[in-house]
Motif scaffolding. Sequence first.
Motif, PDB file in Angstrom:
ATOM      1  N   GLU A  72       0.866  -1.171   0.000  1.00 24.81           N
ATOM      2  CA  GLU A  72       0.000   0.000   0.000  1.00 24.81           C
ATOM      3  C   GLU A  72       0.904   1.223   0.000  1.00 24.81           C
ATOM      4  N   THR A  83       0.165   4.408   1.733  1.00 21.99           N
ATOM      5  CA  THR A  83       0.015   5.442   2.776  1.00 21.99           C
ATOM      6  C   THR A  83       1.294   5.575   3.605  1.00 21.99           C
ATOM      7  N   ARG A 141       0.203  -7.674  -3.005  1.00 20.41           N
ATOM      8  CA  ARG A 141      -0.223  -8.466  -1.829  1.00 20.41           C
ATOM      9  C   ARG A 141      -0.408  -9.898  -2.302  1.00 20.41           C
ATOM     10  N   GLU A 191      -2.324 -12.353  -2.088  1.00 17.56           N
ATOM     11  CA  GLU A 191      -3.650 -12.880  -1.724  1.00 17.56           C
ATOM     12  C   GLU A 191      -4.005 -14.013  -2.660  1.00 17.56           C
ATOM     13  N   TYR A 246      -6.182  -9.314  -6.892  1.00 25.38           N
ATOM     14  CA  TYR A 246      -4.960  -9.662  -7.622  1.00 25.38           C
ATOM     15  C   TYR A 246      -3.757  -9.557  -6.700  1.00 25.38           C
ATOM     16  N   GLN A 296      -3.531   1.093  -7.308  1.00 27.30           N
ATOM     17  CA  GLN A 296      -4.336   2.012  -6.497  1.00 27.30           C
ATOM     18  C   GLN A 296      -4.147   3.441  -6.984  1.00 27.30           C
ATOM     19  N   GLU A 346      -3.408  11.554   0.217  1.00 26.50           N
ATOM     20  CA  GLU A 346      -3.146  11.705   1.651  1.00 26.50           C
ATOM     21  C   GLU A 346      -3.052  13.200   1.939  1.00 26.50           C
ATOM     22  N   ARG A 397     -11.219  -1.376   9.411  1.00 27.63           N
ATOM     23  CA  ARG A 397     -10.411  -1.486   8.214  1.00 27.63           C
ATOM     24  C   ARG A 397      -9.381  -2.599   8.386  1.00 27.63           C
ATOM     25  N   TYR A 410      -3.617   1.327  11.262  1.00 31.36           N
ATOM     26  CA  TYR A 410      -3.204   2.672  11.649  1.00 31.36           C
ATOM     27  C   TYR A 410      -4.342   3.681  11.840  1.00 31.36           C
ATOM     28  N   TYR A 411      -5.594   3.259  11.675  1.00 33.94           N
ATOM     29  CA  TYR A 411      -6.697   4.244  11.662  1.00 33.94           C
ATOM     30  C   TYR A 411      -7.181   4.662  13.058  1.00 33.94           C
ATOM     31  N   THR A 428     -15.163  -4.064  -2.382  1.00 36.60           N
ATOM     32  CA  THR A 428     -14.956  -2.680  -1.948  1.00 36.60           C
ATOM     33  C   THR A 428     -14.060  -1.966  -2.950  1.00 36.60           C
ATOM     34  N   VAL A 429     -14.533  -0.813  -3.371  1.00 36.63           N
ATOM     35  CA  VAL A 429     -13.847  -0.098  -4.435  1.00 36.63           C
ATOM     36  C   VAL A 429     -12.822   0.882  -3.868  1.00 36.63           C
TER      37      VAL A 429
HETATM   38  P1  HAM Z   1      -7.105  -0.951   1.449  1.00 38.25           P
HETATM   39  O1  HAM Z   1      -8.524  -1.013   1.894  1.00 38.25           O
HETATM   40  O2  HAM Z   1      -6.202  -2.031   1.870  1.00 38.25           O
HETATM   41  O3  HAM Z   1      -6.567   0.461   1.948  1.00 38.25           O
HETATM   42  O4  HAM Z   1      -7.054  -0.857  -0.132  1.00 38.25           O
HETATM   43  C1  HAM Z   1      -7.772   0.162  -0.823  1.00 38.25           C
HETATM   44  C2  HAM Z   1      -8.444  -0.419  -2.053  1.00 38.25           C
HETATM   45  O5  HAM Z   1      -7.495  -1.121  -2.864  1.00 38.25           O
HETATM   46  C3  HAM Z   1      -9.512  -1.478  -1.760  1.00 38.25           C
HETATM   47  O6  HAM Z   1     -10.738  -0.864  -1.443  1.00 38.25           O
HETATM   48  C4  HAM Z   1      -9.579  -2.234  -3.074  1.00 38.25           C
HETATM   49  O7  HAM Z   1     -10.395  -1.535  -4.000  1.00 38.25           O
HETATM   50  C5  HAM Z   1      -8.143  -2.183  -3.548  1.00 38.25           C
HETATM   51  N1  HAM Z   1      -7.461  -3.459  -3.267  1.00 38.25           N
HETATM   52  C6  HAM Z   1      -6.883  -3.854  -2.124  1.00 38.25           C
HETATM   53  N2  HAM Z   1      -6.353  -5.088  -2.255  1.00 38.25           N
HETATM   54  C7  HAM Z   1      -6.598  -5.489  -3.529  1.00 38.25           C
HETATM   55  C8  HAM Z   1      -6.297  -6.653  -4.301  1.00 38.25           C
HETATM   56  N3  HAM Z   1      -5.610  -7.665  -3.787  1.00 38.25           N
HETATM   57  N4  HAM Z   1      -6.728  -6.715  -5.591  1.00 38.25           N
HETATM   58  C9  HAM Z   1      -7.416  -5.677  -6.135  1.00 38.25           C
HETATM   59  N5  HAM Z   1      -7.711  -4.540  -5.466  1.00 38.25           N
HETATM   60  C10 HAM Z   1      -7.312  -4.434  -4.177  1.00 38.25           C
HETATM   61  C11 HAM Z   1      -5.309   0.901   1.740  1.00 38.25           C
HETATM   62  O8  HAM Z   1      -4.491   0.382   1.018  1.00 38.25           O
HETATM   63  C12 HAM Z   1      -5.035   2.213   2.447  1.00 38.25           C
HETATM   64  N6  HAM Z   1      -3.633   2.593   2.173  1.00 38.25           N
HETATM   65  C13 HAM Z   1      -6.002   3.299   2.015  1.00 38.25           C
HETATM   66  C14 HAM Z   1      -5.746   4.600   2.667  1.00 38.25           C
HETATM   67  C15 HAM Z   1      -5.119   5.655   2.142  1.00 38.25           C
HETATM   68  N7  HAM Z   1      -6.058   4.898   3.922  1.00 38.25           N
HETATM   69  C16 HAM Z   1      -5.641   6.117   4.178  1.00 38.25           C
HETATM   70  N8  HAM Z   1      -5.043   6.587   3.113  1.00 38.25           N
END
Ligand code: HAM
Length: 419
Positions: free
Chosen positions: A84, A86, A114, A116, A123, A128, A132, A260, A264-265, A283-284
């Motif tokens: 990620e 952030t 990731r 997963e 994926y 993303q 911030e 979440r 860190y939230y 979740t989008v």
């Molecule tokens: P997160 O919820 O882990 O938050 O990821 C944000 C978005 O990335 C998810 O809602 C989803 O749409 C997409 N996403 C996550 N994992 C996958 C995956 N394996 N495949 C496809 N799409 C994925 C964060 O990453 C935080 N850094 C968000 C944030 C920014 N919070 C504060 N600032």
Amino acid sequence: MAVNVGAVRGMADVLPPDSERWRWLESTAYECFLQYGYQEIRTPMVEFLQLFERQLGTATDVVGKEMYTFVDGHNADTLALRPEATVPTVRAVLASGAVRAGVVRVQYGGAMFRRERPQRGRYRQFHQIGVEALGSDSPMVEVEQITMLARLWQRLGMGGGLCLRLNNLGSLAERQSYKAKLVDFFSHYRADLDEPSLRQLSTNPLRLLDSKDKNVVKLLGDVPLLEAELGAESRAHDERVKDCLAAAGVSFTIDPLLVRGLDYYNLTVYEWAPSGDERRQATVCGGGRYDGLAAMLGGNEVAGCGFAMGVERVLAMASPPPAQNGWVYLVVAEESCDAYANGVAEQCRTAGVRVVRHVGGGRLAKQLKKANLIKCGFAIIVGDDEKTNGVITLKNLQSGQQHRGEVSALIKLIQQETT
Ligand code: HAM
């Protein structure tokens, strides 16, 4: 010897014409966020593993089982592909010292990793787009970011299809006292919990609120809520967020069970998911406030708030404008016209027209077939006759109409018909 190597599982290629949709999303989001003062930041894809471990939470899935890590054979550094952006963004902004001059607003886009289990919409390399804001604990920051997202969804043609869920995670102290209550509650049902749920109960009990396990889901109707632990300050913050969102016409639902996947939230957290996605598989976009993160990274207290969306998931819902037949295919009848044809193409490009030049010779019909194949709106045909008279022939590939004339006059015609 031929080597037959495919793409790595969970990591996809993006080819034309799909890549056009990606570019459209990226530039629409970029322009939208820029209107609110968010400028672009680019951080490396590789960071020290240590940067992520504690900050994302050692008991989270991302750190526990999904990180791509490796040891740099030259100096034994343990590195990780970013899961990620952030944490790297906060690291970079703090290091720059920019927060000393006031609130820093940045946006980013790029690949995250990731490990997963790959499935539709999930994926191992995904992308993303996020923002911030660092240096303000005002609830107007999350109001700004959520309003900005509502505007972006409209521009992407997906406004009606998404639901916003909001929750308030309070302060660290409020969460600590809530966790104790949660552990106490679930401890009465230990016999109903499977091994992973029991592990979560001891390492990260808040995650149980987001559990998909049917035994846990059954208990969630009676679970104590975090709201009861919130003090006056957290409540006041929450009220201002909700009041201002309502005043801005952004609809939302309160989801007291929303937690979440990263640790860190604090205070406001939110997610946007397709309406009807009850199991929240798709979740989008997710985000919220993370006022304790900067201090965890060894800096001063610097409040922060942001979100990130999954590009693949947004594209699955967005409605890009119909592809324009914006290209002109340059058909070259004879080799002897090559230099003249090249000059015509450059003149068109100078005027802003997109020109794909035919290469490889062949009959006119074959060249025109190629123009149709790549969905060009027009063909410019250049032969000896055109060259001798300093003109071109322009063919509208949809109507079949042809015009012959000077390049500058026909460029105007193309521009009229493509805008
Ligand atoms: P997160 O919820 O882990 O938050 O990821 C944000 C978005 O990335 C998810 O809602 C989803 O749409 C997409 N996403 C996550 N994992 C996958 C995956 N394996 N495949 C496809 N799409 C994925 C964060 O990453 C935080 N850094 C968000 C944030 C920014 N919070 C504060 N600032």
